[in-house]
Design a protein around this motif. Structure first.
Motif, mmCIF file in Angstrom:
data_model
loop_
_atom_site.group_PDB
_atom_site.id
_atom_site.type_symbol
_atom_site.label_atom_id
_atom_site.label_comp_id
_atom_site.label_asym_id
_atom_site.label_seq_id
_atom_site.Cartn_x
_atom_site.Cartn_y
_atom_site.Cartn_z
ATOM 1 N N ALA A 130 0.845 -1.188 0.000
ATOM 2 C CA ALA A 130 0.000 0.000 0.000
ATOM 3 C C ALA A 130 0.882 1.240 0.000
ATOM 4 O O ALA A 130 1.796 1.365 0.827
ATOM 5 N N VAL A 131 0.604 2.174 -0.949
ATOM 6 C CA VAL A 131 1.422 3.381 -1.072
ATOM 7 C C VAL A 131 0.517 4.586 -1.298
ATOM 8 O O VAL A 131 -0.682 4.452 -1.550
ATOM 9 N N ARG A 132 1.130 5.760 -1.237
ATOM 10 C CA ARG A 132 0.424 7.013 -1.499
ATOM 11 C C ARG A 132 0.527 7.320 -2.989
ATOM 12 O O ARG A 132 1.583 7.139 -3.603
ATOM 13 N N ALA A 133 -0.573 7.809 -3.589
ATOM 14 C CA ALA A 133 -0.549 8.174 -5.000
ATOM 15 C C ALA A 133 0.417 9.337 -5.222
ATOM 16 O O ALA A 133 0.595 10.199 -4.356
ATOM 17 N N ARG A 138 3.110 7.732 6.207
ATOM 18 C CA ARG A 138 3.669 9.069 5.984
ATOM 19 C C ARG A 138 4.353 9.089 4.618
ATOM 20 O O ARG A 138 4.606 8.039 4.027
ATOM 21 N N PRO A 139 4.638 10.258 4.107
ATOM 22 C CA PRO A 139 5.336 10.323 2.819
ATOM 23 C C PRO A 139 6.601 9.478 2.824
ATOM 24 O O PRO A 139 7.357 9.458 3.807
ATOM 25 N N GLY A 140 6.805 8.728 1.739
ATOM 26 C CA GLY A 140 7.995 7.896 1.600
ATOM 27 C C GLY A 140 7.854 6.535 2.261
ATOM 28 O O GLY A 140 8.810 5.759 2.242
ATOM 29 N N ASP A 196 -3.634 5.120 -1.025
ATOM 30 C CA ASP A 196 -4.799 5.079 -1.905
ATOM 31 C C ASP A 196 -4.570 4.210 -3.136
ATOM 32 O O ASP A 196 -5.305 4.285 -4.104
ATOM 33 N N ARG A 197 -3.550 3.385 -3.122
ATOM 34 C CA ARG A 197 -3.321 2.439 -4.209
ATOM 35 C C ARG A 197 -2.476 1.289 -3.686
ATOM 36 O O ARG A 197 -1.863 1.369 -2.606
ATOM 37 N N GLY A 200 -6.498 4.574 -6.443
ATOM 38 C CA GLY A 200 -7.538 3.555 -6.467
ATOM 39 C C GLY A 200 -7.141 2.254 -7.115
ATOM 40 O O GLY A 200 -7.920 1.293 -7.103
ATOM 41 N N ARG A 201 -5.916 2.160 -7.656
ATOM 42 C CA ARG A 201 -5.511 0.937 -8.348
ATOM 43 C C ARG A 201 -5.425 -0.221 -7.367
ATOM 44 O O ARG A 201 -4.785 -0.130 -6.315
ATOM 45 N N HIS A 202 -6.132 -1.332 -7.689
ATOM 46 C CA HIS A 202 -6.149 -2.560 -6.878
ATOM 47 C C HIS A 202 -6.736 -2.323 -5.484
ATOM 48 O O HIS A 202 -6.377 -3.034 -4.536
#
Length: 403
Positions: free
Chosen positions: A59-62, A85-87, A103-104, A128-130
């Motif tokens: 899970a990562v940030r867009a 958090r970022p990164g 969000d992805r 939203g991917r996956h």
């Protein structure tokens, strides 16, 4: 003077209008398979309740392209305990909640990981991917199924996922099936040449298997008025009584006088179909309502066809089905058919490889072609001759006519 036979549509409509109104009860949801919803099914919760991963991965940030630091895991039933958090990324499994801030999901096969450092080998995926968004399946208070829907495996799972523990359904129907005829002997009992094994009542009971009914069989009952009157008295607690044989006009067809003796009133008699013309429908007072008596012909193919076209729909209607009648499907003829007659005909047939073939033997007393059939070809009154390749309407038998 006898009234003319009814058309199939009129006879079915009149019969379904007489269907008893069974009381509604709330049953444990796991005991509701085969019942019909007595009330619309509404969601009590949202599914999924939060955004969830549709794949195994990270899970990562867009908008971030990495590399990232892996800071933990969100597993199904064990979400990550803090936002990303970022990164940062989190290992995530299918069905796990997407952590706050993400969000992805990156597919695990598209990533390389060295210790706690993750790199992505593909172009960055969009938001939203996956990810299965919250409420993707349904939201709280959504209407999921209308009243009258039959509760099968998928409907049962949906109701449970929607938060239900009990469902409103109509109570099981009480059905009694009576075999009538001096020529009948119980199954497996040796008989003389003029005897026949009583197969209709077990056949009709098997035809309604899977419906929520309490069924009892009586007979064989001999062709004597007092014996039939006693059988009808025994059957008084039933919601629906189905007889086989004795509904025609012969000297030994005593269903109608026995019904009059039992205080029943005939609603209609005879339908313009083949096989099954001498169908009879009557009713009598029963526990403040009406008991429905359905008199079917005695020939086994006639009993089966009328049981399929009338007994099954009557029971479905009493149980609250929104669509109690069997449905026709188009099928291509594999061989020609002669012109139809003065009654609507139902030909025992075999559907296979996209084509339907009528049996060569259509005698209403023949059981072997009925046992080999998985469909009924429906032929309209005075239907013209049909050729191979023509499209004809059929009823599919192996699931009771319902897709």
């Amino acid at each position: 003077m006898k009234p003319p036979p009814l058309s199939l549509d009129e006879a079915q409509a009149r019969l379904l209008a007489l269907a008893p109104a069974l009381s509604v009860e709330h049953r444990s949801i796991e005991d509701c398979a085969g019942f019909y919803l007595a009330e619309p099914l509404t969601a009590l919760r949202t599914q999924p309740a939060a955004a969830m991963s549709a794949m195994d991965g990270y899970a990562v940030r867009a908008g971030e392209s990495g590399p990232w630091r892996v800071i933990g895991e969100s597993a199904a039933g064990r979400p990550l305990d803090r936002p990303l958090r970022p990164g940062e990324v989190a290992r995530i499994s299918t069905g796990a909640i997407v952590p706050e801030g993400a969000d992805r999901v990156l597919l695990q096969e598209d990533c390389t990981r060295e210790g706690e450092t993750l790199r992505h080998l593909q172009a960055a995926a969009g938001p939203g991917r996956h990810v299965r968004r919250a409420g993707l399946d349904f939201g709280a208070n959504d209407l999921l199924l209308p009243a009258g829907t039959r509760i099968g495996a998928a409907q049962l799972a949906l109701a449970i996922a929607a938060g239900h523990q009990h469902l409103a359904v109509r109570r099981p129907a009480r059905l009694i099936v009576i075999d009538c005829g001096d020529e009948l002997v119980p199954p497996g009992v040796p008989g003389l040449p003029h005897h026949l094994p009583a197969s209709n009542a077990p056949m009709l009971a098997a035809l309604v298997a899977g419906l929520p009914i309490e069924i009892r069989r009586l007979g064989p009952i001999p062709d004597r008025l007092e014996a039939l009157a006693e059988a009808f008295e025994t059957a008084r607690p039933a919601d629906i009584v189905v007889t086989s044989g004795g509904a025609s006009v012969g000297d030994h067809d005593l269903i109608r006088p026995a019904l009059a003796h039992a205080g029943a009133r005939i609603d209609f008699w005879r339908v313009k179909i083949k096989p099954g013309k001498p169908l009879l429908v009557a009713r009598r007072p029963n526990d403040g309502g009406s008991q429905i008596v359905l008199g079917l012909p005695g020939n086994p193919a006639s009993a089966f066809v009328t049981g399929f076209l009338f007994m099954l729909p009557l029971l479905r209607a009493a149980l609250g089905a929104a669509q109690p009648l069997p449905r026709c499907f188009p099928a291509r003829l594999a061989a020609p058919l002669p012109p139809g007659g003065k009654r609507m005909e139902f030909l025992r047939a075999r559907w296979a490889d996209g084509e339907v073939t009528a049996g060569t033997e259509q005698d209403s007393g023949a059981l072997r072609p009925l046992a080999h059939a998985n469909a009924l070809i429906c032929r309209a009154i005075d239907a013209p001759a049909a050729t191979a390749g023509d499209i004809v309407p059929i009823y599919w038998l192996e699931n009771g006519g319902i897709a």
